[in-house]
Scaffold this active site. Structure first.
Site, PDB file in Angstrom:
ATOM      1  N   ALA A  38       0.831  -1.209   0.000  1.00  0.00           N
ATOM      2  CA  ALA A  38       0.000   0.000   0.000  1.00  0.00           C
ATOM      3  C   ALA A  38       0.863   1.257   0.000  1.00  0.00           C
ATOM      4  CB  ALA A  38      -0.930  -0.006   1.214  1.00  0.00           C
ATOM      5  N   GLU A  39       1.882   1.301   0.852  1.00  0.00           N
ATOM      6  CA  GLU A  39       2.712   2.507   0.917  1.00  0.00           C
ATOM      7  C   GLU A  39       3.529   2.686  -0.357  1.00  0.00           C
ATOM      8  OE1 GLU A  39       5.290   5.262   3.879  1.00  0.00           O
ATOM      9  OE2 GLU A  39       4.217   3.529   4.653  1.00  0.00           O
ATOM     10  N   THR A  40       3.968   1.601  -0.952  1.00  0.00           N
ATOM     11  CA  THR A  40       4.710   1.690  -2.208  1.00  0.00           C
ATOM     12  C   THR A  40       3.845   2.308  -3.301  1.00  0.00           C
ATOM     13  OG1 THR A  40       6.094  -0.214  -1.649  1.00  0.00           O
ATOM     14  CG2 THR A  40       5.904   0.341  -3.989  1.00  0.00           C
TER      15      THR A  40
END
Length: 116
Positions: A38-40
């Site tokens: 998700a953060e990527t």
């Protein structure tokens, strides 16, 4: 982690990640691995909107895990919720190979004036 970006645009960033190699001790996809995916994806989306004038860095990540994945790949789709000068927020939906939602995440990035 084995993350692959599939499509990248200002409207959405799509990526996938194998479950194998990213499992927790009980054989399920690790929640932290979903958070990394998700953060990527969300950070990539923020960078598309902010760079080269400003530099996005993660400020807050929230993940809700709906169901487990035990094999195959999961696919994440990041879409902008808000894009401003100083912050951006993305919603990232992660699904298994059957199209079932496994995780919903929200990432807010702050757009810095200088490189971190």
């Amino acid at each position: 982690m084995g993350i692959e970006l599939v499509t990248v645009s200002l409207d959405e960033v799509v990526g996938r990640m194998p479950v194998k190699g990213n499992r927790q001790p009980f054989g399920l996809l690790h929640g932290g691995a979903s958070a990394v995916l998700a953060e990527t994806l969300g950070s990539t989306l923020a960078a598309l909107h902010a760079l080269p004038e400003r530099f996005p860095v993660g400020l807050e990540l929230s993940c809700t895990h709906h169901r487990s994945a035990t094999s195959g790949f999961v696919t994440g789709v990041a879409r902008p919720v808000h894009v401003g000068r100083s912050t951006s927020t993305s919603e990232i939906v992660i699904s298994d190979e059957q199209g079932r939602r496994t995780c919903t995440a929200r990432l807010t990035c702050v757009h810095r004036d200088s490189r971190p």
